[in-house]
Motif scaffolding. Structure first.
Motif, PDB file in Angstrom:
ATOM      1  N   ILE A 199       0.829  -1.203   0.000  1.00  0.00           N
ATOM      2  CA  ILE A 199       0.000   0.000   0.000  1.00  0.00           C
ATOM      3  C   ILE A 199       0.866   1.256   0.000  1.00  0.00           C
ATOM      4  N   THR A 200       2.068   1.179   0.585  1.00  0.00           N
ATOM      5  CA  THR A 200       2.945   2.344   0.662  1.00  0.00           C
ATOM      6  C   THR A 200       3.873   2.468  -0.545  1.00  0.00           C
ATOM      7  N   THR A 201       3.709   1.600  -1.542  1.00  0.00           N
ATOM      8  CA  THR A 201       4.586   1.640  -2.712  1.00  0.00           C
ATOM      9  C   THR A 201       3.790   2.011  -3.960  1.00  0.00           C
ATOM     10  N   GLN A 202       4.512   2.072  -5.098  1.00  0.00           N
ATOM     11  CA  GLN A 202       3.846   2.352  -6.367  1.00  0.00           C
ATOM     12  C   GLN A 202       3.031   1.164  -6.861  1.00  0.00           C
ATOM     13  N   HIS A 203       3.103   0.063  -6.131  1.00  0.00           N
ATOM     14  CA  HIS A 203       2.372  -1.150  -6.533  1.00  0.00           C
ATOM     15  C   HIS A 203       1.210  -1.417  -5.579  1.00  0.00           C
ATOM     16  N   ARG A 204       0.549  -0.369  -5.134  1.00  0.00           N
ATOM     17  CA  ARG A 204      -0.547  -0.516  -4.176  1.00  0.00           C
ATOM     18  C   ARG A 204      -1.601  -1.504  -4.664  1.00  0.00           C
ATOM     19  N   SER A 205      -1.904  -1.488  -5.963  1.00  0.00           N
ATOM     20  CA  SER A 205      -2.960  -2.355  -6.489  1.00  0.00           C
ATOM     21  C   SER A 205      -2.636  -3.829  -6.316  1.00  0.00           C
ATOM     22  N   TRP A 206      -1.352  -4.175  -6.188  1.00  0.00           N
ATOM     23  CA  TRP A 206      -0.983  -5.584  -6.027  1.00  0.00           C
ATOM     24  C   TRP A 206      -1.486  -6.162  -4.706  1.00  0.00           C
ATOM     25  N   ALA A 207      -1.760  -5.286  -3.740  1.00  0.00           N
ATOM     26  CA  ALA A 207      -2.227  -5.772  -2.437  1.00  0.00           C
ATOM     27  C   ALA A 207      -3.552  -6.513  -2.555  1.00  0.00           C
ATOM     28  N   ARG A 208      -4.293  -6.261  -3.625  1.00  0.00           N
ATOM     29  CA  ARG A 208      -5.582  -6.946  -3.802  1.00  0.00           C
ATOM     30  C   ARG A 208      -5.402  -8.460  -3.919  1.00  0.00           C
ATOM     31  N   TYR A 209      -4.250  -8.904  -4.412  1.00  0.00           N
ATOM     32  CA  TYR A 209      -4.017 -10.342  -4.555  1.00  0.00           C
ATOM     33  C   TYR A 209      -3.768 -11.012  -3.210  1.00  0.00           C
ATOM     34  N   LEU A 210      -3.479 -10.207  -2.214  1.00  0.00           N
ATOM     35  CA  LEU A 210      -3.275 -10.737  -0.873  1.00  0.00           C
ATOM     36  C   LEU A 210      -4.528 -10.627  -0.017  1.00  0.00           C
ATOM     37  N   ILE A 211      -5.268  -9.524  -0.170  1.00  0.00           N
ATOM     38  CA  ILE A 211      -6.406  -9.284   0.729  1.00  0.00           C
ATOM     39  C   ILE A 211      -7.698  -8.957  -0.005  1.00  0.00           C
ATOM     40  N   GLY A 212      -7.672  -8.851  -1.333  1.00  0.00           N
ATOM     41  CA  GLY A 212      -8.879  -8.560  -2.095  1.00  0.00           C
ATOM     42  C   GLY A 212      -9.140  -7.065  -2.206  1.00  0.00           C
ATOM     43  N   ASP A 213      -9.902  -6.681  -3.233  1.00  0.00           N
ATOM     44  CA  ASP A 213     -10.187  -5.267  -3.481  1.00  0.00           C
ATOM     45  C   ASP A 213     -10.954  -4.622  -2.338  1.00  0.00           C
ATOM     46  N   GLU A 214     -11.954  -5.323  -1.846  1.00  0.00           N
ATOM     47  CA  GLU A 214     -12.791  -4.738  -0.796  1.00  0.00           C
ATOM     48  C   GLU A 214     -11.985  -4.466   0.465  1.00  0.00           C
ATOM     49  N   GLU A 215     -11.150  -5.432   0.862  1.00  0.00           N
ATOM     50  CA  GLU A 215     -10.335  -5.247   2.064  1.00  0.00           C
ATOM     51  C   GLU A 215      -9.257  -4.194   1.840  1.00  0.00           C
ATOM     52  N   LEU A 216      -8.709  -4.124   0.629  1.00  0.00           N
ATOM     53  CA  LEU A 216      -7.717  -3.099   0.314  1.00  0.00           C
ATOM     54  C   LEU A 216      -8.313  -1.711   0.486  1.00  0.00           C
ATOM     55  N   ASN A 217      -9.479  -1.498  -0.105  1.00  0.00           N
ATOM     56  CA  ASN A 217     -10.131  -0.187  -0.001  1.00  0.00           C
ATOM     57  C   ASN A 217     -10.491   0.130   1.445  1.00  0.00           C
ATOM     58  N   ARG A 218     -10.967  -0.893   2.162  1.00  0.00           N
ATOM     59  CA  ARG A 218     -11.338  -0.681   3.561  1.00  0.00           C
ATOM     60  C   ARG A 218     -10.116  -0.333   4.398  1.00  0.00           C
ATOM     61  N   ARG A 219      -9.005  -1.004   4.115  1.00  0.00           N
ATOM     62  CA  ARG A 219      -7.794  -0.780   4.904  1.00  0.00           C
ATOM     63  C   ARG A 219      -7.223   0.622   4.660  1.00  0.00           C
ATOM     64  N   VAL A 220      -7.222   1.052   3.407  1.00  0.00           N
ATOM     65  CA  VAL A 220      -6.741   2.397   3.093  1.00  0.00           C
ATOM     66  C   VAL A 220      -7.618   3.450   3.771  1.00  0.00           C
ATOM     67  N   ALA A 221      -8.932   3.254   3.692  1.00  0.00           N
ATOM     68  CA  ALA A 221      -9.857   4.197   4.322  1.00  0.00           C
ATOM     69  C   ALA A 221      -9.688   4.201   5.848  1.00  0.00           C
ATOM     70  N   ASP A 222      -9.442   3.024   6.409  1.00  0.00           N
ATOM     71  CA  ASP A 222      -9.257   2.918   7.857  1.00  0.00           C
ATOM     72  C   ASP A 222      -7.998   3.648   8.296  1.00  0.00           C
ATOM     73  N   TYR A 223      -6.918   3.517   7.517  1.00  0.00           N
ATOM     74  CA  TYR A 223      -5.688   4.241   7.838  1.00  0.00           C
ATOM     75  C   TYR A 223      -5.934   5.746   7.810  1.00  0.00           C
ATOM     76  N   ASP A 224      -6.606   6.229   6.770  1.00  0.00           N
ATOM     77  CA  ASP A 224      -6.879   7.663   6.673  1.00  0.00           C
ATOM     78  C   ASP A 224      -7.679   8.151   7.874  1.00  0.00           C
TER      79      ASP A 224
END
Length: 368
Positions: free
Chosen positions: A63-88
């Motif tokens: 999430i902190t790199t230029q390859h943020r979208s790759w995190a979806r393969y580990l946790i899925g799109d929904e969890e990725l979006n939720r995690r980013v929003a939670d951090y903010d």
């Protein structure tokens, strides 16, 4: 006595057949073992607590790199979006915790600037100590339409030392480094703001008295508070001498880091941690940085831009090992240290430019 029976000699065809059978059995066995190991790893990685902890740590790192979208393969799109929003959300909540400003700025200070080498389990880095916080200025790129490397800023301005500064518009993590995000203040003047004077924004900076300022403020408030130098980044993670990051899992992944802190005696500490270099330094979590700073007496601390932007320069030399394979990045802002900061003139490089429609992907110089 000779035997009347001739010795039986295997034919080449039979030998090849036996070799193929043994080879086939070996491959089948290897496949079964590999399948078993893969299945066991998948069960552990996705189904067990320790595996999931590692999986989320890897996702946070991406999430902190230029390859943020790759995190979806580990946790899925929904969890990725939720995690980013939670951090903010959490970062904004951390920013609202008020400082008691328990900093002693009354005694005289020496002009010494020191560098300490630091090392942790998975990282190496440095801490820059500036005992007189008034020696620090925010300096901007000197190139219209283009960011500038920190080493170049230091050499151009005659600074003693410097580290990278705040956030900037960085499409696909390959931008030209010219357009800041949030606000930029230098010498008590608001040089840049991508919002209105009453729109709160997360900042890291220093006021006219040398007090570190970190948190969420309106630009109009920053001016009234007498803030001299400021850029935008987050989170503020040490307040009133207490760490706000609960554990390594909440440390926003493992990455190169740059952070700023202030001790009770007023000394400013800039931490620069190298990363993404296996065999040398993988990187640190914000929890790692928090512990380092608390051990050294930090009362206030906040995160600055990290990753491939993390650079420490002193005496016209790059002290750390930046992670970018392309060399130091081109950035809009830096915190620089001067022996005579009052004589440093920082012009508004963004004045009279339509920054709302500026193309941050365009690189005017082929060498960039």
């Amino acid at each position: 006595m000779e035997s009347n029976h001739e010795l039986s000699v295997p034919q080449p065809r039979n030998i090849r057949k036996r070799v193929r059978k043994r080879r086939g059995r070996g491959l089948l066995y290897s496949f079964i073992v590999l399948l078993g190991l893969s299945s066991g790893f998948a069960v552990w990685f996705f189904g067990m607590e320790s595996g999931s902890t590692l999986r989320y740590m890897m996702a946070d790192t991406l999430i902190t790199t230029q390859h943020r979208s790759w995190a979806r393969y580990l946790i899925g799109d929904e969890e990725l979006n939720r995690r980013v929003a939670d951090y903010d959300k959490r970062f904004n909540e951390m920013a609202e915790i008020k400082d008691q400003n328990n900093i002693d700025l009354t005694h005289s200070r020496d002009k010494e600037v020191e560098v300490e080498q630091i090392e942790g389990k998975n990282f190496k880095g440095h801490i820059l100590y500036v005992h007189d916080p008034k020696m620090i200025r925010v300096v901007t790129t000197g190139i219209v339409g283009q960011g500038e490397q920190i080493l170049s800023m230091v050499q151009r301005t005659g600074a003693i030392a410097g580290v990278n500064g705040g956030a900037f518009d960085d499409p696909n993590w390959d931008g030209n480094g010219f357009k800041p995000a949030g606000v930029v203040m230098s010498g008590g003047k608001l040089l840049y703001s991508d919002g209105g004077m009453e729109d709160p924004v997360n900042v890291v900076g220093i006021d006219r008295n040398g007090l570190m300022v970190a948190g969420r403020y309106k630009p109009s408030e920053l001016i009234k508070m007498g803030v001299n130098e400021a850029v935008t980044f987050q989170p503020k993670f040490i307040v009133n001498g207490k760490g706000l990051i609960r554990n390594a899992a909440d440390g926003w992944g493992i990455a190169p880091r740059t952070s700023m802190a202030q001790k009770q005696d007023g000394t400013i500490m800039f931490v620069v941690i190298d990363g993404r270099q296996p065999g040398y330094s993988i990187g640190a979590t914000l929890y790692d940085v928090q512990n380092l700073l608390l051990e050294r007496g930090a009362v206030t601390a906040a995160n600055l831009d990290g990753g491939s932007s993390s650079v420490l320069v002193k005496d016209n030399q790059v002290v750390n090992k930046p992670s970018s394979s392309y060399g130091m990045r081109y950035l809009p802002t830096a915190f620089l240290v001067f022996s005579q900061p009052e004589k440093v003139a920082v012009k508004n490089i963004w004045e009279n430019i339509d920054m709302e429609h500026f193309n941050s992907s365009y690189k005017p110089f082929a060498s960039q």
